[in-house]
Design a protein around this motif. Structure first.
Motif, PDB file in Angstrom:
ATOM      1  N   TYR A 183     -46.979 -38.035   1.017  1.00 38.86           N
ATOM      2  CA  TYR A 183     -46.675 -39.062   0.017  1.00 38.86           C
ATOM      3  C   TYR A 183     -47.837 -40.011  -0.297  1.00 38.86           C
ATOM      4  O   TYR A 183     -47.856 -40.616  -1.360  1.00 38.86           O
ATOM      5  CB  TYR A 183     -45.490 -39.917   0.482  1.00 38.86           C
ATOM      6  CG  TYR A 183     -44.261 -39.135   0.838  1.00 38.86           C
ATOM      7  CD1 TYR A 183     -43.390 -38.669  -0.153  1.00 38.86           C
ATOM      8  CD2 TYR A 183     -43.960 -38.846   2.168  1.00 38.86           C
ATOM      9  CE1 TYR A 183     -42.245 -37.947   0.179  1.00 38.86           C
ATOM     10  CE2 TYR A 183     -42.823 -38.126   2.511  1.00 38.86           C
ATOM     11  CZ  TYR A 183     -41.972 -37.677   1.519  1.00 38.86           C
ATOM     12  OH  TYR A 183     -40.847 -36.968   1.852  1.00 38.86           O
ATOM     13  N   PHE A 184     -48.762 -40.188   0.638  1.00 39.42           N
ATOM     14  CA  PHE A 184     -49.781 -41.236   0.481  1.00 39.42           C
ATOM     15  C   PHE A 184     -51.203 -40.707   0.679  1.00 39.42           C
ATOM     16  O   PHE A 184     -52.096 -41.460   1.060  1.00 39.42           O
ATOM     17  CB  PHE A 184     -49.524 -42.363   1.490  1.00 39.42           C
ATOM     18  CG  PHE A 184     -48.203 -43.063   1.305  1.00 39.42           C
ATOM     19  CD1 PHE A 184     -48.053 -44.098   0.399  1.00 39.42           C
ATOM     20  CD2 PHE A 184     -47.092 -42.675   2.064  1.00 39.42           C
ATOM     21  CE1 PHE A 184     -46.841 -44.739   0.243  1.00 39.42           C
ATOM     22  CE2 PHE A 184     -45.873 -43.319   1.919  1.00 39.42           C
ATOM     23  CZ  PHE A 184     -45.745 -44.360   0.995  1.00 39.42           C
ATOM     24  N   ALA A 185     -51.416 -39.438   0.393  1.00 35.31           N
ATOM     25  CA  ALA A 185     -52.726 -38.830   0.662  1.00 35.31           C
ATOM     26  C   ALA A 185     -53.857 -39.553  -0.057  1.00 35.31           C
ATOM     27  O   ALA A 185     -54.983 -39.629   0.458  1.00 35.31           O
ATOM     28  CB  ALA A 185     -52.703 -37.357   0.263  1.00 35.31           C
ATOM     29  N   ASP A 186     -53.580 -40.094  -1.236  1.00 33.52           N
ATOM     30  CA  ASP A 186     -54.618 -40.759  -2.027  1.00 33.52           C
ATOM     31  C   ASP A 186     -54.505 -42.274  -1.982  1.00 33.52           C
ATOM     32  O   ASP A 186     -55.122 -42.966  -2.799  1.00 33.52           O
ATOM     33  CB  ASP A 186     -54.535 -40.285  -3.487  1.00 33.52           C
ATOM     34  CG  ASP A 186     -54.764 -38.789  -3.607  1.00 33.52           C
ATOM     35  OD1 ASP A 186     -55.632 -38.274  -2.874  1.00 33.52           O
ATOM     36  OD2 ASP A 186     -54.076 -38.142  -4.420  1.00 33.52           O
ATOM     37  N   ASP A 187     -53.724 -42.789  -1.041  1.00 35.91           N
ATOM     38  CA  ASP A 187     -53.502 -44.240  -0.952  1.00 35.91           C
ATOM     39  C   ASP A 187     -54.101 -44.775   0.344  1.00 35.91           C
ATOM     40  O   ASP A 187     -53.530 -44.614   1.418  1.00 35.91           O
ATOM     41  CB  ASP A 187     -52.000 -44.539  -1.013  1.00 35.91           C
ATOM     42  CG  ASP A 187     -51.693 -46.029  -1.069  1.00 35.91           C
ATOM     43  OD1 ASP A 187     -52.626 -46.830  -0.895  1.00 35.91           O
ATOM     44  OD2 ASP A 187     -50.514 -46.381  -1.270  1.00 35.91           O
ATOM     45  N   ASP A 188     -55.254 -45.411   0.234  1.00 39.31           N
ATOM     46  CA  ASP A 188     -55.931 -45.937   1.424  1.00 39.31           C
ATOM     47  C   ASP A 188     -55.169 -47.079   2.082  1.00 39.31           C
ATOM     48  O   ASP A 188     -55.419 -47.393   3.248  1.00 39.31           O
ATOM     49  CB  ASP A 188     -57.339 -46.417   1.063  1.00 39.31           C
ATOM     50  CG  ASP A 188     -58.269 -45.272   0.690  1.00 39.31           C
ATOM     51  OD1 ASP A 188     -57.973 -44.114   1.074  1.00 39.31           O
ATOM     52  OD2 ASP A 188     -59.275 -45.529   0.010  1.00 39.31           O
ATOM     53  N   HIS A 189     -54.262 -47.710   1.350  1.00 39.11           N
ATOM     54  CA  HIS A 189     -53.499 -48.827   1.925  1.00 39.11           C
ATOM     55  C   HIS A 189     -52.497 -48.348   2.980  1.00 39.11           C
ATOM     56  O   HIS A 189     -52.101 -49.109   3.848  1.00 39.11           O
ATOM     57  CB  HIS A 189     -52.752 -49.590   0.822  1.00 39.11           C
ATOM     58  CG  HIS A 189     -53.666 -50.301  -0.132  1.00 39.11           C
ATOM     59  ND1 HIS A 189     -53.896 -49.843  -1.412  1.00 39.11           N
ATOM     60  CD2 HIS A 189     -54.413 -51.417   0.021  1.00 39.11           C
ATOM     61  CE1 HIS A 189     -54.733 -50.661  -2.012  1.00 39.11           C
ATOM     62  NE2 HIS A 189     -55.074 -51.606  -1.176  1.00 39.11           N
ATOM     63  N   PHE A 190     -52.080 -47.085   2.862  1.00 39.30           N
ATOM     64  CA  PHE A 190     -51.131 -46.538   3.844  1.00 39.30           C
ATOM     65  C   PHE A 190     -51.927 -46.080   5.059  1.00 39.30           C
ATOM     66  O   PHE A 190     -52.408 -44.946   5.120  1.00 39.30           O
ATOM     67  CB  PHE A 190     -50.328 -45.376   3.247  1.00 39.30           C
ATOM     68  CG  PHE A 190     -49.189 -44.927   4.127  1.00 39.30           C
ATOM     69  CD1 PHE A 190     -47.943 -45.511   4.017  1.00 39.30           C
ATOM     70  CD2 PHE A 190     -49.369 -43.935   5.082  1.00 39.30           C
ATOM     71  CE1 PHE A 190     -46.887 -45.104   4.829  1.00 39.30           C
ATOM     72  CE2 PHE A 190     -48.327 -43.524   5.901  1.00 39.30           C
ATOM     73  CZ  PHE A 190     -47.083 -44.118   5.776  1.00 39.30           C
ATOM     74  N   CYS A 191     -52.056 -46.985   6.028  1.00 40.74           N
ATOM     75  CA  CYS A 191     -52.935 -46.703   7.166  1.00 40.74           C
ATOM     76  C   CYS A 191     -52.441 -47.305   8.475  1.00 40.74           C
ATOM     77  O   CYS A 191     -53.045 -47.062   9.526  1.00 40.74           O
ATOM     78  CB  CYS A 191     -54.345 -47.230   6.880  1.00 40.74           C
ATOM     79  SG  CYS A 191     -54.412 -49.014   6.591  1.00 40.74           S
TER      80      CYS A 191
END
Length: 224
Positions: A183-191
């Motif tokens: 779901y968040f492969a391109d979202d750096d905030h999901f870490c």
């Protein structure tokens, strides 16, 4: 006063130099305890009651980042959204919707973590892994412009069995990888992987925690 400053540094000395955020859990502790930790450089504190966090926010420096860590009722969201930095325990789509609604009114973006229920204890809140997948599969969160999902949080079982605690943390870490890729492969905030408290955070660190919530080891027994 309780030796907050000494305890804080003792905890900090056990954490990696970078990559792990200490959330000092100040719930049920007086504002002067928070101030003692603040004076040593601590800026992130965790609270679990709306009224208490509002009172401390009014009394204490405004550059403190407040994390709401407890079970949050939807009717309390409007009171904390104007100043909260992160809501760590989102356990339903209903709550996520309310945070979006109130954050839009406050014209700000609120960071959140999705809370998982992995521990073998019925009293703990959180989404099962299946329920978390269903929430994300539903896709409604993608349209929320005032909520930023930054990762996952969970609490391990309250047990002396370190093997069980380690297994639960590892399960959460593995699930984080699944969710990140899906779901968040391109979202750096999901870490963020928020697991580990005073009694078990050394185990959590071995299972890729990026955020530990430590109260008793810093502030001592809670003052109710």
């Amino acid at each position: 006063m309780y030796p907050v400053k000494e305890n804080l540094h003792r905890v900090l000395d056990t954490l990696p130099a970078e990559g792990v955020l200490l959330v000092a859990i100040s719930k049920y502790h007086p504002a002067d305890y928070v101030m003692a930790a603040y004076e040593e450089g601590q800026r992130v504190f965790g609270e679990s009651h709306e009224q208490e966090i509002r009172e401390k926010h009014a009394l204490l420096p405004k550059d403190i980042e407040w994390h709401f860590i407890g079970h949050l009722q939807t009717n309390k969201v409007k009171y904390i959204v104007p100043y909260i930095s992160m809501i760590e325990a989102v356990d339903s789509l209903k709550l996520l919707r309310e945070i979006e609604k109130q954050a839009a009114k406050a014209d700000r973006v609120v960071k959140v973590l999705l809370e998982l229920h992995i521990a073998e204890e019925a009293t703990k809140y959180g989404l099962t892994l299946t329920a978390c997948r269903e929430l994300l599969d539903g896709g409604e969160w993608r349209q929320m412009s005032h909520v930023q999902i930054c990762g996952l949080m969970m609490m391990a079982s309250n047990t002396d069995d370190e093997a069980q605690i380690a297994q639960e943390f590892q399960q959460a870490a593995d699930f984080f990888d699944e969710v990140k890729a899906r779901y968040f492969a391109d979202d750096d905030h999901f870490c963020e992987r928020s697991w580990g408290m005073s009694d078990d955070y050394p185990i959590a660190l071995r299972h890729r925690s990026t955020m530990v919530r430590i109260g008793t080891a810093i502030f001592g027994p809670r003052v109710y």
